[in-house]
Design a protein around this motif. Structure first.
Motif, PDB file in Angstrom:
ATOM      1  N   UNK A 172       0.835  -1.201   0.000  1.00 37.53           N
ATOM      2  CA  UNK A 172       0.000   0.000   0.000  1.00 37.53           C
ATOM      3  C   UNK A 172       0.874   1.257   0.000  1.00 37.53           C
ATOM      4  N   UNK A 173       1.919   1.257   0.808  1.00 40.98           N
ATOM      5  CA  UNK A 173       2.843   2.387   0.845  1.00 40.98           C
ATOM      6  C   UNK A 173       3.579   2.535  -0.481  1.00 40.98           C
ATOM      7  N   UNK A 174       3.963   1.422  -1.067  1.00 38.91           N
ATOM      8  CA  UNK A 174       4.688   1.464  -2.334  1.00 38.91           C
ATOM      9  C   UNK A 174       3.855   2.110  -3.428  1.00 38.91           C
ATOM     10  N   UNK A 175       2.593   1.712  -3.526  1.00 33.17           N
ATOM     11  CA  UNK A 175       1.721   2.294  -4.550  1.00 33.17           C
ATOM     12  C   UNK A 175       1.466   3.775  -4.278  1.00 33.17           C
ATOM     13  N   UNK A 176       1.319   4.123  -2.995  1.00 34.75           N
ATOM     14  CA  UNK A 176       1.077   5.525  -2.646  1.00 34.75           C
ATOM     15  C   UNK A 176       2.274   6.397  -3.002  1.00 34.75           C
ATOM     16  N   UNK A 177       3.479   5.886  -2.816  1.00 29.40           N
ATOM     17  CA  UNK A 177       4.685   6.655  -3.147  1.00 29.40           C
ATOM     18  C   UNK A 177       4.838   6.806  -4.657  1.00 29.40           C
ATOM     19  N   UNK A 178       4.496   5.777  -5.404  1.00 32.73           N
ATOM     20  CA  UNK A 178       4.573   5.868  -6.866  1.00 32.73           C
ATOM     21  C   UNK A 178       3.642   6.963  -7.378  1.00 32.73           C
ATOM     22  N   UNK A 179       2.500   7.132  -6.716  1.00 28.33           N
ATOM     23  CA  UNK A 179       1.535   8.148  -7.139  1.00 28.33           C
ATOM     24  C   UNK A 179       2.063   9.564  -6.945  1.00 28.33           C
ATOM     25  N   UNK A 180       3.091   9.737  -6.102  1.00 30.17           N
ATOM     26  CA  UNK A 180       3.676  11.060  -5.909  1.00 30.17           C
ATOM     27  C   UNK A 180       4.457  11.515  -7.142  1.00 30.17           C
ATOM     28  N   UNK A 182       7.545  11.403  -7.792  1.00 29.33           N
ATOM     29  CA  UNK A 182       8.732  12.151  -7.393  1.00 29.33           C
ATOM     30  C   UNK A 182       9.970  11.532  -8.037  1.00 29.33           C
ATOM     31  N   UNK A 183      10.831  12.318  -8.661  1.00 26.74           N
ATOM     32  CA  UNK A 183      12.043  11.772  -9.281  1.00 26.74           C
ATOM     33  C   UNK A 183      12.864  10.963  -8.278  1.00 26.74           C
ATOM     34  N   UNK A 184      13.321   9.806  -8.720  1.00 26.17           N
ATOM     35  CA  UNK A 184      14.140   8.954  -7.877  1.00 26.17           C
ATOM     36  C   UNK A 184      13.367   8.061  -6.931  1.00 26.17           C
ATOM     37  N   UNK A 185      12.046   8.230  -6.880  1.00 29.28           N
ATOM     38  CA  UNK A 185      11.216   7.442  -5.971  1.00 29.28           C
ATOM     39  C   UNK A 185      10.460   6.391  -6.788  1.00 29.28           C
ATOM     40  N   UNK A 186      10.912   5.132  -6.723  1.00 29.20           N
ATOM     41  CA  UNK A 186      10.315   4.098  -7.583  1.00 29.20           C
ATOM     42  C   UNK A 186      10.308   2.736  -6.880  1.00 29.20           C
ATOM     43  N   UNK A 187       9.663   2.622  -5.731  1.00 33.54           N
ATOM     44  CA  UNK A 187       9.697   1.354  -4.994  1.00 33.54           C
ATOM     45  C   UNK A 187       8.993   0.202  -5.694  1.00 33.54           C
ATOM     46  N   UNK A 188       8.105   0.489  -6.638  1.00 31.98           N
ATOM     47  CA  UNK A 188       7.434  -0.592  -7.344  1.00 31.98           C
ATOM     48  C   UNK A 188       8.391  -1.367  -8.245  1.00 31.98           C
ATOM     49  N   UNK A 189       9.424  -0.706  -8.741  1.00 31.68           N
ATOM     50  CA  UNK A 189      10.364  -1.374  -9.638  1.00 31.68           C
ATOM     51  C   UNK A 189      11.768  -1.504  -9.061  1.00 31.68           C
ATOM     52  N   UNK A 190      12.041  -0.861  -7.932  1.00 33.37           N
ATOM     53  CA  UNK A 190      13.366  -0.896  -7.311  1.00 33.37           C
ATOM     54  C   UNK A 190      13.290  -1.773  -6.068  1.00 33.37           C
ATOM     55  N   UNK A 191      13.904  -2.955  -6.139  1.00 30.49           N
ATOM     56  CA  UNK A 191      13.806  -3.916  -5.040  1.00 30.49           C
ATOM     57  C   UNK A 191      14.424  -3.381  -3.752  1.00 30.49           C
ATOM     58  N   UNK A 192      15.499  -2.606  -3.859  1.00 34.22           N
ATOM     59  CA  UNK A 192      16.147  -2.080  -2.654  1.00 34.22           C
ATOM     60  C   UNK A 192      15.257  -1.041  -1.966  1.00 34.22           C
ATOM     61  N   UNK A 193      14.590  -0.198  -2.751  1.00 34.71           N
ATOM     62  CA  UNK A 193      13.662   0.766  -2.153  1.00 34.71           C
ATOM     63  C   UNK A 193      12.487   0.040  -1.493  1.00 34.71           C
TER      64      UNK A 193
END
Length: 272
Positions: A172-180, A182-193
């Protein structure tokens, strides 16, 4: 095994406009056809005689909407079973669709259900697998389970609903952050994030932060700065303070100090 059928299960909402879904729409069957054309397109699709090996590794986050199912029954009976389990109800009578074609939702549901409920959901499926974030195969079902004849639907108790929501918090947090966006913020595709989001979710649970905007702000800092954030004493003080005062703007504005950045850069070099 004689009579074994195999197929791909696709999440139409996750794979919208993806070539894989277009192929399934030509050769497969929609599980929501009785709910109208719009629901049919975004609901789950069953694509017979296709395996994960036939389609390769799908990019994230679409990968979560592709899984492989084996069953020792005719495909029509498998279709009927998946149609039968598409709803669950809560203790107060509310009814929800089961997103069983989204492996993130299914994994959370596996944690929340009791043994009888899980056996009812799995039914005749003998193997159910998908590719994880790092591309390895995970078997969410590996071998036939005893039948659960005592149930005709899944009803979640309040405790189970709380477990389900808790298990799904990182996604849920990952999808919410993607909706922002924001450059450099990509937890849906970045396993480390995404791994940092899991740590952030554990942190907000342990401290007792219930405000979702604050949870999201903490997760954002964790995804962008990792351990520099969630192991920082001043950042942790801000989070602790969020339990009794509005520190959202302070959490949003937090940045790691130069000294802290140097400390983590040195630790990273030593570990390589």
């Amino acid at each position: 095994m004689s009579g074994l059928v195999y197929c791909l299960l696709l999440d139409g909402a996750l794979l919208r406009d993806h070539a894989l879904l277009h192929s399934a729409q030509r050769a497969g069957r929609a599980l929501y056809t009785d709910l109208g054309p719009d629901a049919s397109m975004v609901g789950p699709w069953l694509w017979p005689d296709i395996q994960l090996a036939d389609v390769g590794v799908i990019d994230l986050p679409m990968r979560h909407g592709v899984s492989e199912i084996h069953a020792a029954i005719p495909i029509d009976l498998l279709f009927a079973h998946l149609t039968r389990i598409r709803h669950l109800v809560t203790h107060d009578g509310q009814r929800y669709f089961v997103r069983y074609a989204d492996m993130r939702a299914l994994s959370s549901l596996q944690i929340a259900l009791d043994d009888a409920q899980w056996r009812f959901l799995v039914g005749p499926i003998t193997n159910w697998s998908h590719l994880t974030r790092d591309g390895t195969r995970r078997h969410i079902v590996d071998g036939p389970l005893p039948s659960s004849h005592s149930l005709n639907h899944i009803e979640l108790k309040p405790r189970q609903l709380a477990v389900l929501l808790d298990a799904g918090l990182p996604d849920l947090l990952s999808r919410a952050l993607e909706e922002l966006e924001e450059p450099g913020l990509c937890p849906e595709s970045d396993a480390s994030q995404y791994a940092q989001l899991q740590a952030a979710a554990d942190l907000v649970r342990s401290i007792g932060i219930e405000s979702f905007p604050i949870q999201r702000s903490i997760a954002r800092q964790a995804a962008l700065h990792g351990a520099q954030a969630i192991q920082s004493e001043d950042f942790l003080r801000l989070i602790e303070g969020a339990r009794w005062q509005d520190t959202l703007h302070l959490i949003d504005a937090w940045k790691p100090s130069q000294a802290l950045r140097r400390q983590h850069e040195k630790a990273a070099k030593q570990s390589t």
